[in-house]
Design a protein around this motif. Structure first.
Motif, PDB file in Angstrom:
ATOM      1  N   TYR A  27       2.536  -6.329-120.429  1.00  0.00           N
ATOM      2  CA  TYR A  27       2.701  -4.935-119.996  1.00  0.00           C
ATOM      3  C   TYR A  27       3.662  -4.149-120.889  1.00  0.00           C
ATOM      4  O   TYR A  27       3.951  -2.979-120.602  1.00  0.00           O
ATOM      5  CB  TYR A  27       3.262  -4.874-118.570  1.00  0.00           C
ATOM      6  N   VAL A  62      10.645  -8.165-117.603  1.00  0.00           N
ATOM      7  CA  VAL A  62      11.588  -7.795-116.547  1.00  0.00           C
ATOM      8  C   VAL A  62      12.499  -8.974-116.193  1.00  0.00           C
ATOM      9  O   VAL A  62      12.263 -10.101-116.629  1.00  0.00           O
ATOM     10  CB  VAL A  62      10.866  -7.226-115.305  1.00  0.00           C
ATOM     11  N   CYS A  87      12.178  -6.041-111.315  1.00  0.00           N
ATOM     12  CA  CYS A  87      10.865  -5.985-110.661  1.00  0.00           C
ATOM     13  C   CYS A  87      11.127  -5.634-109.203  1.00  0.00           C
ATOM     14  O   CYS A  87      11.676  -6.448-108.458  1.00  0.00           O
ATOM     15  CB  CYS A  87      10.159  -7.333-110.769  1.00  0.00           C
ATOM     16  N   PRO A  88      10.751  -4.420-108.771  1.00  0.00           N
ATOM     17  CA  PRO A  88      11.013  -4.018-107.385  1.00  0.00           C
ATOM     18  C   PRO A  88      10.436  -5.003-106.364  1.00  0.00           C
ATOM     19  O   PRO A  88      11.031  -5.209-105.309  1.00  0.00           O
ATOM     20  CB  PRO A  88      10.350  -2.645-107.275  1.00  0.00           C
ATOM     21  N   MET A  89       9.308  -5.627-106.671  1.00  0.00           N
ATOM     22  CA  MET A  89       8.772  -6.601-105.708  1.00  0.00           C
ATOM     23  C   MET A  89       9.697  -7.808-105.571  1.00  0.00           C
ATOM     24  O   MET A  89       9.939  -8.292-104.467  1.00  0.00           O
ATOM     25  CB  MET A  89       7.385  -7.088-106.116  1.00  0.00           C
ATOM     26  N   ASN A 115       7.695 -13.956-109.452  1.00  0.00           N
ATOM     27  CA  ASN A 115       8.339 -12.634-109.352  1.00  0.00           C
ATOM     28  C   ASN A 115       9.342 -12.673-108.199  1.00  0.00           C
ATOM     29  O   ASN A 115       9.111 -12.143-107.109  1.00  0.00           O
ATOM     30  CB  ASN A 115       7.305 -11.540-109.044  1.00  0.00           C
ATOM     31  N   CYS A 172       3.723  -5.090-104.939  1.00  0.00           N
ATOM     32  CA  CYS A 172       4.015  -4.424-106.212  1.00  0.00           C
ATOM     33  C   CYS A 172       3.495  -3.001-106.115  1.00  0.00           C
ATOM     34  O   CYS A 172       2.285  -2.800-105.913  1.00  0.00           O
ATOM     35  CB  CYS A 172       3.320  -5.166-107.352  1.00  0.00           C
ATOM     36  N   TYR A 173       4.391  -2.014-106.281  1.00  0.00           N
ATOM     37  CA  TYR A 173       3.948  -0.618-106.096  1.00  0.00           C
ATOM     38  C   TYR A 173       2.862  -0.217-107.094  1.00  0.00           C
ATOM     39  O   TYR A 173       2.001   0.603-106.799  1.00  0.00           O
ATOM     40  CB  TYR A 173       5.147   0.346-106.165  1.00  0.00           C
ATOM     41  N   VAL A 174       2.874  -0.821-108.284  1.00  0.00           N
ATOM     42  CA  VAL A 174       1.900  -0.433-109.319  1.00  0.00           C
ATOM     43  C   VAL A 174       0.478  -0.825-108.883  1.00  0.00           C
ATOM     44  O   VAL A 174      -0.474  -0.054-109.038  1.00  0.00           O
ATOM     45  CB  VAL A 174       2.229  -1.124-110.667  1.00  0.00           C
ATOM     46  N   HIS A 175       0.354  -2.017-108.315  1.00  0.00           N
ATOM     47  CA  HIS A 175      -0.973  -2.500-107.913  1.00  0.00           C
ATOM     48  C   HIS A 175      -1.348  -2.076-106.492  1.00  0.00           C
ATOM     49  O   HIS A 175      -2.511  -1.798-106.205  1.00  0.00           O
ATOM     50  CB  HIS A 175      -1.016  -4.039-108.032  1.00  0.00           C
ATOM     51  N   GLU A 200      -2.489  -8.901-107.433  1.00  0.00           N
ATOM     52  CA  GLU A 200      -1.478  -8.123-106.705  1.00  0.00           C
ATOM     53  C   GLU A 200      -2.094  -6.870-106.091  1.00  0.00           C
ATOM     54  O   GLU A 200      -1.400  -6.096-105.421  1.00  0.00           O
ATOM     55  CB  GLU A 200      -0.341  -7.713-107.650  1.00  0.00           C
ATOM     56  N   CYS A 260       4.174   0.419-114.921  1.00  0.00           N
ATOM     57  CA  CYS A 260       5.387  -0.203-114.385  1.00  0.00           C
ATOM     58  C   CYS A 260       6.566   0.376-115.174  1.00  0.00           C
ATOM     59  O   CYS A 260       6.745   0.055-116.350  1.00  0.00           O
ATOM     60  CB  CYS A 260       5.325  -1.724-114.552  1.00  0.00           C
ATOM     61  N   MET A 263       8.953  -2.116-116.939  1.00  0.00           N
ATOM     62  CA  MET A 263       8.432  -2.707-118.180  1.00  0.00           C
ATOM     63  C   MET A 263       8.583  -1.713-119.333  1.00  0.00           C
ATOM     64  O   MET A 263       8.850  -2.107-120.472  1.00  0.00           O
ATOM     65  CB  MET A 263       6.956  -3.067-118.010  1.00  0.00           C
TER      66      MET A 263
HETATM   67 FE1  SF4 Z   1       7.011  -6.146-110.734  1.00  0.00          FE
HETATM   68 FE2  SF4 Z   1       4.742  -4.808-110.353  1.00  0.00          FE
HETATM   69 FE3  SF4 Z   1       6.215  -4.284-112.505  1.00  0.00          FE
HETATM   70 FE4  SF4 Z   1       4.855  -6.606-112.285  1.00  0.00          FE
HETATM   71  S1  SF4 Z   1       4.007  -4.538-112.444  1.00  0.00           S
HETATM   72  S2  SF4 Z   1       6.950  -6.345-112.963  1.00  0.00           S
HETATM   73  S3  SF4 Z   1       5.067  -6.994-110.071  1.00  0.00           S
HETATM   74  S4  SF4 Z   1       6.800  -3.939-110.360  1.00  0.00           S
END
Ligand code: SF4
Ligand code: 13P
Length: 303
Positions: A27, A62, A87-89, A115, A172-175, A200, A260, A263
């Protein structure tokens, strides 16, 4: 010489000086992926970090990824390119919260997605990544398992195994923000394209996809496919390797918010500064490291 070339040259000099290897997640920004010695998914990066011979590992990814490298390599210096790339998750569960869950479900071993923090790994029986989650869960002798912290990966694994998973509600907010309507719209716009998504993603998104795969599994899948176009349900950074490896194929994202931000905190300038100042060293207290390493080693023995 352009300023980008100057920074690249500087990074090459610093690599030499530090005896460093640079690893990057799929990423990362394209220019960061391009200066890395190795680019991969979480499982490949964890594995790679057990195989490198360098004194210093510069990690472009991350925090939990660099921390996993530090867990596996206590005698090497692991530098996270940007200290505030998290990583917020992974931050959605603490070791205390996990201990509460363990009290609620006594006897159920914990499978934790990589994660997660070192403290959470230390409380877990085994780790997994999105590439090996099903095999890891199947390798656990018990029938009832606590799975943390990603609810969507947990749900996906539970559809592929006979084990009963007690799933923590992280995401994971992105997914998680990718919606089935977006998949349906993309399918209408590109009827010949194959939909591949990350596990995710929500269950109703995965249900519409041809396959749910880790980032590097997606790269292998696309390379092996005879199809010409693909709708991609993961972070947009993966498009760089997809396009590099498949110049004649077409890729569409499901939305313009598959980014993300953690990233993307890592730029070439950030990598050069971290190497120059030898800063952002990631270390894990020995007591926690040893326990977390058991969980990571068990995973590496499975896949
Ligand atoms: Fe965390 Fe989602 Fe970023 Fe992966 S994409 S590092 S799970 S926030
Ligand atoms: P992969 O292990 O599939 O590369 O995924 C890591 C990640 O953070 C996904 O959001």
């Amino acid at each position: 010489m352009s300023s980008i070339e100057n920074i690249r040259e500087k990074i090459a000099e610093l690599k030499e000086e530090l005896g460093a290897v640079i690893v990057a997640h799929n990423y990362q920004r394209p220019e960061v992926q391009d200066i890395a010695d190795f680019v991969g998914d979480s499982l490949e990066l964890a594995r790679k970090c057990t195989q490198v011979d360098a004194e210093t590992i510069v990690f472009c990814g991350v925090h939990f990824m660099a921390e996993t490298a530090a867990i596996l390599n206590p005698d090497r210096t692991v530098l996270l390119a940007e200290s505030c790339a998290g990583c917020p998750m992974a931050d959605m569960i603490t070791a205390d919260e996990l201990r509460e869950w363990q009290k609620r479900y006594p006897g159920a071993p914990v499978v934790c997605y990589v994660n997660s923090s070192a403290e959470v790994k230390a409380e877990s029986y085994i780790c997994c990544t999105s590439a090996n989650g099903v095999a890891v869960v199947d390798s656990v002798p018990n029938d009832e398992i606590i799975f943390v912290p990603d609810q969507n990966l947990g749900h996906y694994i539970s559809t592929q195994t006979k084990k009963r998973l007690i799933i923590y509600p992280g995401f994971c907010y992105v997914h998680h923000r990718i919606k089935p309507e977006q998949v349906k719209l993309a399918q209408r716009l590109h009827p010949d394209a194959e939909v591949i998504v990350h596990p995710e993603c929500r269950p109703d998104v995965i249900a519409l996809a041809e396959a749910a795969l880790s980032t590097s599994q997606m790269l292998r899948y696309v390379k092996a496919s005879s199809r010409e176009s693909f709708i991609i349900g993961t972070e947009e950074g993966l498009l760089h390797q997809l396009r590099k490896e498949n110049p004649d194929k077409f890729f569409y994202l499901l939305s313009n918010s598959q980014i993300c931000t953690d990233m993307k905190k890592i730029t070439l300038e950030v990598v050069a500064r971290t190497m120059e100042l030898r800063q952002n060293r990631i270390t894990v207290p020995e007591e926690i490291r040893l326990k977390a390493k058991q969980a990571v080693d068990r995973m590496l023995a499975v896949s």
